[in-house]
Design a protein around this motif. Structure first.
Motif, PDB file in Angstrom:
ATOM      1  N   GLN A 159     125.441  -2.046  68.547  1.00 53.57           N
ATOM      2  CA  GLN A 159     125.567  -2.816  67.734  1.00 53.57           C
ATOM      3  C   GLN A 159     123.919  -3.073  67.461  1.00 53.57           C
ATOM      4  O   GLN A 159     123.274  -2.579  66.211  1.00 53.57           O
ATOM      5  CB  GLN A 159     126.034  -3.961  67.469  1.00 53.57           C
ATOM      6  N   ASN A 160     123.147  -4.388  68.572  1.00 55.56           N
ATOM      7  CA  ASN A 160     121.894  -3.663  68.861  1.00 55.56           C
ATOM      8  C   ASN A 160     121.515  -2.774  68.268  1.00 55.56           C
ATOM      9  O   ASN A 160     119.925  -3.279  67.689  1.00 55.56           O
ATOM     10  CB  ASN A 160     121.497  -4.903  70.001  1.00 55.56           C
ATOM     11  N   ASP A 161     121.779  -1.274  69.896  1.00 55.53           N
ATOM     12  CA  ASP A 161     120.398  -0.303  68.972  1.00 55.53           C
ATOM     13  C   ASP A 161     120.567  -0.163  67.412  1.00 55.53           C
ATOM     14  O   ASP A 161     119.418   0.381  67.110  1.00 55.53           O
ATOM     15  CB  ASP A 161     121.424   0.623  69.882  1.00 55.53           C
ATOM     16  N   GLN A 163     120.669  -2.380  65.019  1.00 57.42           N
ATOM     17  CA  GLN A 163     119.430  -3.001  64.719  1.00 57.42           C
ATOM     18  C   GLN A 163     118.098  -2.324  64.558  1.00 57.42           C
ATOM     19  O   GLN A 163     117.744  -2.854  63.882  1.00 57.42           O
ATOM     20  CB  GLN A 163     120.062  -4.299  65.024  1.00 57.42           C
ATOM     21  N   ASN A 164     118.226  -2.464  65.706  1.00 54.05           N
ATOM     22  CA  ASN A 164     117.159  -2.467  66.395  1.00 54.05           C
ATOM     23  C   ASN A 164     115.675  -0.585  65.900  1.00 54.05           C
ATOM     24  O   ASN A 164     114.675  -1.090  65.930  1.00 54.05           O
ATOM     25  CB  ASN A 164     116.544  -2.306  68.252  1.00 54.05           C
ATOM     26  N   GLU A 170     122.273  -7.841  60.701  1.00 58.05           N
ATOM     27  CA  GLU A 170     124.216  -7.900  61.264  1.00 58.05           C
ATOM     28  C   GLU A 170     124.824  -7.567  61.080  1.00 58.05           C
ATOM     29  O   GLU A 170     126.281  -7.429  60.822  1.00 58.05           O
ATOM     30  CB  GLU A 170     123.421  -8.988  61.767  1.00 58.05           C
TER      31      GLU A 170
END
Length: 389
Positions: A159-161, A163-164, A170
Motif C-alpha cells: 500500500q505504501n509503495d 502511494q509513494n 490512500e
C-alpha cells in the motif's frame, strides 16, 4: 439483491504457485462464504495441461467462461494494441469485475472494477526480471491501477509503495492479507513424511527449506553462499522448492562455485498436497527474499509448526511480527547479512529448544490468518463498491 461478479481466474489455471495459488485459494474461499451472488469466472484459454487440476469451484452459483484465445494473445489485444474489446464479450453481463493479477482488461459500462496489486518488485528490482517484462509491467500496471475503481494491496508495505511510487490516494487502496488453508497442519505420520521424501528424492538427511519460484529476487545466491559454512558444520541439506523462473543460471553457477552440488537440492514445483509434509519435515524455512508483496510460505510453514528464518525486507516483518504482543514469531535478518544467515541456520540446527519455542510462536501467529476472513473482508469491499455504483 444478488450481484453478478466477474472474476479473472487465468492465474489459477496457468500458474502452479505464487499468484496462481493465491487466486485459487481466494476464489474457493469467496464461493464458500457467498451463496447469494453469482460468480462468472473469466480466463484466457486454459493450458492443455494445467499445473493444478480441478482448480476452480463448481458450485451452482459459479460459471466459467474461458476466452477462445491464449493468454499471450489477450495481452496483445488488450495491453499492447489497447483494443477496447470488453471482458463482458466473454463473461456476459456483470455488475462488478475483479482482476487479482496486476492488470485490468477493458470493461464496458459504468460498473465498478477492482484490481489486486501484489507488489512493485518490477519497479524496485528491475534487474531481477527480463527487460521486456519490466517494460510491459511498467506500462500496463499503472494504466490498470488508474482505471480501476479500487485497488487491493497484499500488505501495508505494498500500500505504501503504491502511494509513494504512483501517488495513488490512500482511500483508493484496501489492504487485503492472505490466509492459510486449513490443510497446513503439522504432519507427524511417518509414512506420509517418508512418502514425500521418496517422491522428491530427499532421503533421510535433515534439511533447511526455501519455497518460491527460482528467480533473482528470491536471493537464493546469497543463501547458497551463507549455507557453505553451514554445510561444513551440520549434516543438513538445503532444499529449494519452486518452479524455475527467469535468470536461473547464476544460481546454478553459484552452487557449483561453492561445491554444493550434493548438498543444495532444487526439487522444482511441489504439488499443493505435498507442501504440509515438506514444511513439517524441514528443520526450518529459510526465506531470504529481497522483496515480497506478502510472503505466504512463511505463514504456511508456521502453521505446520516449522520455525522460520526470514528476511526483514518489505512486508515480511508484518507477517513474522506479532504486533499485538511485540514478539517475533521467527528470526528476522537483513537479506544482505550473509554471516547472519549462516549463524541463524547453525543455531537452528543445533538448538532444539529454539526451534520448539519458535514453532509454538509461529503456530499462534499463523492462526491469525484464515482465508475465510480474507473472503469476508473482500465481500465487504465488493458490497461497498456495488453500493457506490
Amino acid at each position: 439483491m444478488a450481484a453478478r461478479i466477474g472474476f479473472d481466474v487465468t492465474a489459477a489455471l496457468a500458474q502452479g504457485g505464487g499468484i496462481g495459488r493465491y487466486t485459487r485459494e481466494l476464489i474457493h474461499a469467496l464461493v464458500a462464504q457467498d451463496t447469494q451472488n453469482t460468480y462468472r469466472l473469466f480466463s484466457a484459454k486454459p493450458p492443455a495441461q494445467p499445473p493444478v487440476p480441478d482448480s476452480l469451484p463448481t458450485t451452482p452459483n459459479v460459471t466459467h467462461k474461458p476466452a477462445p484465445v491464449a493468454e499471450h494473445w489477450l495481452y496483445r489485444i488488450w495491453y499492447r494494441f489497447r483494443l477496447p474489446i470488453p471482458v463482458q464479450t466473454v463473461t456476459g453481463s456483470i455488475d462488478l469485475f475483479h482482476s487479482p493479477d496486476f492488470v485490468l482488461p477493458p470493461v464496458s459500462g459504468n460498473i465498478p472494477t477492482l484490481l489486486t496489486v501484489h507488489d512493485l518488485s518490477f519497479v524496485f528490482f528491475p534487474d531481477t526480471f527480463p527487460s521486456r517484462l519490466v517494460d510491459y509491467l511498467n506500462k500496463v500496471v499503472p494504466w490498470s491501477v488508474n482505471r480501476a475503481s479500487h485497488v487491493l494491496a497484499d500488505s501495508v508495505a505494498t500500500q505504501n509503495d503504491l502511494q509513494n511510487v504512483w501517488g495513488i490516494p490512500e482511500d483508493k487502496i484496501t489492504v487485503l492479507t492472505s490466509g492459510v488453508n486449513e490443510r497446513f497442519q503439522p504432519v507427524t505420520d511417518q509414512h506420509s513424511l517418508n512418502s514425500m521424501r521418496d517422491r522428491y528424492g530427499l532421503g533421510e538427511t535433515p534439511f533447511f527449506l526455501s519455497v518460491g519460484t527460482v528467480q533473482p529476487r528470491k536471493n537464493y545466491q546469497m543463501l547458497v553462499r551463507a549455507f557453505r559454512p553451514v554445510a561444513d558444520q551440520v549434516p543438513h541439506n538445503l532444499v529449494i522448492a519452486g518452479g524455475r523462473g527467469w535468470l536461473v543460471d547464476p544460481l546454478l553457477e553459484e552452487i557449483e562455485r561453492q561445491e554444493l552440488q550434493e548438498r543444495v537440492r532444487l526439487i522444482g514445483f511441489v504439488d499443493d498436497a505435498d507442501l504440509p509434509a515438506l514444511y513439517s519435515a524441514a528443520t526450518a524455512l529459510v526465506f531470504p527474499s529481497l522483496y515480497e508483496g506478502f510472503g505466504l510460505p512463511l505463514l504456511e510453514a508456521m502453521a505446520c509448526g516449522t520455525p522460520v528464518i526470514s528476511s526483514d525486507a518489505s512486508c515480511l516483518p508484518e507477517v513474522v511480527m506479532d504486533s499485538a504482543r511485540n514478539v517475533p514469531a521467527g528470526i528476522l535478518i537483513d537479506p544482505a547479512d550473509e554471516a547472519g544467515w549462516t549463524s541463524a541456520m547453525i543455531e537452528m540446527a543445533k538448538d532444539e529448544g529454539l526451534g520448539t519455542e519458535l514453532a509454538v510462536r509461529g503456530k499462534e501467529r499463523a492462526a491469525q490468518y484464515r482465508w475465510e476472513s480474507t473472503a469476508r473482508n473482500l465481500l465487504t469491499v465488493y458490497q461497498r463498491l456495488l453500493a457506490e455504483s
